[in-house]
Design a protein around this motif. Structure first.
Motif, PDB file in Angstrom:
ATOM      1  N   ARG A 511      58.113  20.332  34.482  1.00 47.44           N
ATOM      2  CA  ARG A 511      57.013  19.378  34.385  1.00 47.44           C
ATOM      3  C   ARG A 511      55.795  20.043  33.776  1.00 47.44           C
ATOM      4  O   ARG A 511      55.411  21.153  34.155  1.00 47.44           O
ATOM      5  CB  ARG A 511      56.686  18.859  35.776  1.00 47.44           C
ATOM      6  N   CYS A 515      49.809  17.661  32.304  1.00 46.89           N
ATOM      7  CA  CYS A 515      50.095  16.264  32.671  1.00 46.89           C
ATOM      8  C   CYS A 515      50.113  16.078  34.179  1.00 46.89           C
ATOM      9  O   CYS A 515      49.680  15.054  34.704  1.00 46.89           O
ATOM     10  CB  CYS A 515      51.432  15.820  32.080  1.00 46.89           C
ATOM     11  N   ALA A 516      50.621  17.079  34.902  1.00 46.39           N
ATOM     12  CA  ALA A 516      50.707  16.968  36.353  1.00 46.39           C
ATOM     13  C   ALA A 516      49.337  16.959  37.002  1.00 46.39           C
ATOM     14  O   ALA A 516      49.157  16.387  38.079  1.00 46.39           O
ATOM     15  CB  ALA A 516      51.548  18.110  36.908  1.00 46.39           C
ATOM     16  N   LYS A 523      51.040   9.165  32.931  1.00 46.41           N
ATOM     17  CA  LYS A 523      52.431   9.535  33.120  1.00 46.41           C
ATOM     18  C   LYS A 523      52.603  11.050  33.024  1.00 46.41           C
ATOM     19  O   LYS A 523      51.956  11.721  32.224  1.00 46.41           O
ATOM     20  CB  LYS A 523      53.292   8.837  32.067  1.00 46.41           C
ATOM     21  N   THR A 524      53.484  11.581  33.866  1.00 46.07           N
ATOM     22  CA  THR A 524      53.815  13.009  33.846  1.00 46.07           C
ATOM     23  C   THR A 524      55.036  13.231  32.942  1.00 46.07           C
ATOM     24  O   THR A 524      56.044  12.539  33.080  1.00 46.07           O
ATOM     25  CB  THR A 524      54.113  13.508  35.260  1.00 46.07           C
ATOM     26  N   CYS A 551      48.380  18.860  25.012  1.00 43.11           N
ATOM     27  CA  CYS A 551      48.232  19.597  26.270  1.00 43.11           C
ATOM     28  C   CYS A 551      47.970  21.081  26.014  1.00 43.11           C
ATOM     29  O   CYS A 551      47.152  21.703  26.709  1.00 43.11           O
ATOM     30  CB  CYS A 551      49.482  19.418  27.131  1.00 43.11           C
TER      31      CYS A 551
END
Length: 575
Positions: A511, A515-516, A523-524, A551
């Protein structure tokens, strides 16, 4: 029992006083009814000469012409859209008349509370999802199918295509919203509808400033539900059974500004001005109250028209031109009793002390009007074709031209809303609240259509506007716009940070760290890349630049020395 007991005496005295009060009220009501009946009989027993003398005593006199307009200082002007039309699409015009802030604060809140009680797996309703639900409702008005379940059919069946509305909203979710919808905090459906009407009035008046002429009339929300409060049957209407709504609109653009639902008789009698002025005058004053003192001109048909209504509007700073049909109290009916032989003829009576005139005009039939403005100078004529197929010109006074141009504004609005199919026709429901809500949403949608046509200068058909509106509502991005924005600040890249490089993880898929740690609702994503720089490693994977999610760019610079990059300001642990 001891008759001299004080408790017994007090109870008997209270009962006697209640009986006496009830008898007094009954006697007063009977006396008022007798007075009204005797007054009516007295008027019917009067001869024509006595009626003529009574009209002269009131102040009416027959004149040849009336050439002085009380509005000489007030020139006619058109309506104004208070919100600048930055966007001219169908959804933008619809949202100008839709109470979006009220829906966010009240409708969504109490709908979610009701949904949580009704369904165990309820997911909170958002503004974007609610607008998609509305878009599906308007789409059903554009494309009519025998069954509502057919809209979720994926494959075509013969000539009927598969619409597949399920890509917008699942059928189960659609019915969950439909059954849980709440318009206010009140448990009574009727009070919810009245609260929503009040909010719509504020939204309409905030969106548009009307022109110099206002029109009062009525509309019908078609419904045959047994539990519907205030249901009426008016045979002269195209949709005779349903709820009657009194309206005020701008005469030029035909946009509705004020709505008032006709409720049950006891409730209507308790409203403002009804006890002292009667129902028709009281309704007219309540509809026009937001515009008292603005010197606008009110146009009304025979339900609203009377000498008393004309006087009350004048006292409150409004001019009026009203049709008079049955309300002949203080109207100079005998003074204007001369016969008019040809179409295009008229006769005028003027009040001695007040700015008020009465007109009797002949066209195909005889019309009678009372007005506190305008003149009887020759206005724009009317043309019609006779039996010999010849074009005949029929003269009209200026006051009649003014009335005929604006009095039918609400009738044209009603034809635009339900001339073909109304929203209440496609909204298959057993709930009186839902049926009335369908009619009110139809008012909002038609206001948006008329605003786009009048202020946007676009000659567009109503069905085309509905199609555009339904598509834009179903594909709206309102939830994405309401997501909290990520704040960044600019910093300079240092030499230590230039050593960061993106490295492939291999077959493992983890993951994304950025994003987390993003705000809720985003959304992840999973990735096979990580940063191999100092203090980084495989435990902090990052999305690849090929995904266009940036990211890695937010984590570190792209690799050029002393280049400006954006660093995330967050309480989350940084790399």
């Amino acid at each position: 029992n001891n008759p001299s007991d004080p408790d017994e005496l007090s109870s008997s005295e209270s009962e006697a006083s209640e009986i006496s009060e009830a008898e007094a009220e009954a006697e007063n009501q009977q006396s008022t009814e007798n007075k009204a009946v005797s007054k009516k009989k007295k008027k019917n027993d009067m001869t024509s000469e006595e009626k003529l003398q009574a009209e002269k005593d009131f102040g009416w006199e027959l004149v040849a012409e009336h050439m002085t307009d009380a509005r000489e200082r007030h020139t006619p002007y058109g309506p104004r859209l208070n919100i600048d039309p930055i966007k001219t699409d169908a959804m933008s015009y619809f949202l100008r008349f839709f109470p979006l802030s009220y829906v966010k604060s009240t409708v969504l809140l109490y709908t979610n509370l009701a949904g949580q009680k009704r369904f165990k797996t309820w997911v909170d309703l958002t503004l974007g999802e609610f607008l998609k639900w509305l878009g599906i409702r308007f789409f059903q008005e554009v494309v009519r199918l025998p069954s509502i379940d057919m809209y979720w059919r994926e494959n075509s069946n013969g000539m009927i295509p598969g619409l597949n509305i399920g890509r917008i909203m699942k059928r189960a979710r659609f019915w969950e919203i439909n059954s849980s919808l709440q318009l206010s905090s009140d448990n009574d459906d009727e009070k919810q509808v009245l609260a929503f009407i009040s909010i719509l009035n504020d939204a309409f008046q905030e969106a548009v400033t009307p022109g110099s002429h206002l029109t009062v009339d009525e509309s019908m929300i078609s419904s045959r539900h047994r539990g519907l409060k205030g249901k009426k049957k008016i045979k002269r209407k195209p949709r005779p059974v349903g709820v009657e709504v009194k309206n005020l609109c701008d005469a030029r653009s035909r946009i509705k500004l004020v709505l008032e639902k006709a409720e049950e008789g006891a409730i209507m009698k308790s409203k403002d001005f009804t006890q002292s002025l009667g129902s028709t005058t009281a309704t007219t004053l309540r509809l026009t109250k937001p515009y008292w003192g603005t010197h606008r001109t009110v146009l009304g048909d025979s339900w609203f028209g009377s000498v008393k209504t004309c006087q009350e509007l004048s006292d409150r700073g409004l001019f009026s031109i009203l049709s008079v049909k049955t309300a002949h109290v203080n109207f100079p009916k005998e003074t204007l009793s001369c016969n008019l032989s040809q179409p295009g003829e008229w006769v005028v009576a003027k009040h001695k002390t007040k700015d008020m005139i009465a007109i009797k005009y002949k066209d195909k039939k005889v019309f009678t009007f009372v007005a506190s403005c305008s003149t009887t100078a020759e206005g724009t004529p009317r043309f019609r074709v006779n039996r010999k197929n010849e074009k005949v010109e029929i003269k009209r006074p200026k006051v009649m031209t003014e009335w005929f141009e604006g009095a039918g504004a609400i009738d044209k609005f009603n034809h635009a809303r339900t001339g073909g199919v109304g929203l209440e026709d496609t909204w298959c429901t057993k709930s009186p609240k839902a049926c009335q809500l369908a009619g009110l949403l139809g008012f909002v949608e038609t206001n948006g259509f008329l605003a786009k046509k009048h202020f946007g200068y676009q000659d567009i058909e109503h069905n085309t506007y509905r199609e555009q509106l339904s598509n834009q509502l179903m594909e709206n991005k309102m939830d994405e716009l309401e997501q909290p924005k990520i704040q960044y600040r600019r910093v300079l890249a240092t030499d230590d940070q230039l050593d960061h490089k993106q490295t492939h993880l291999g077959n493992s898929k983890l993951r994304c760290f950025m994003c987390a740690n993003a705000p809720e609702g985003r959304k992840t994503h999973y990735t096979r890349w990580y940063c191999s720089g100092p203090n980084c490693g495989p435990r902090r994977p990052l999305c690849s630049p090929n995904t266009r999610r940036r990211c890695f760019d937010r984590h570190i610079t792209i690799g050029f020395p002393k280049k400006l990059y954006r660093k995330k300001i967050s309480d989350q642990p940084s790399a």
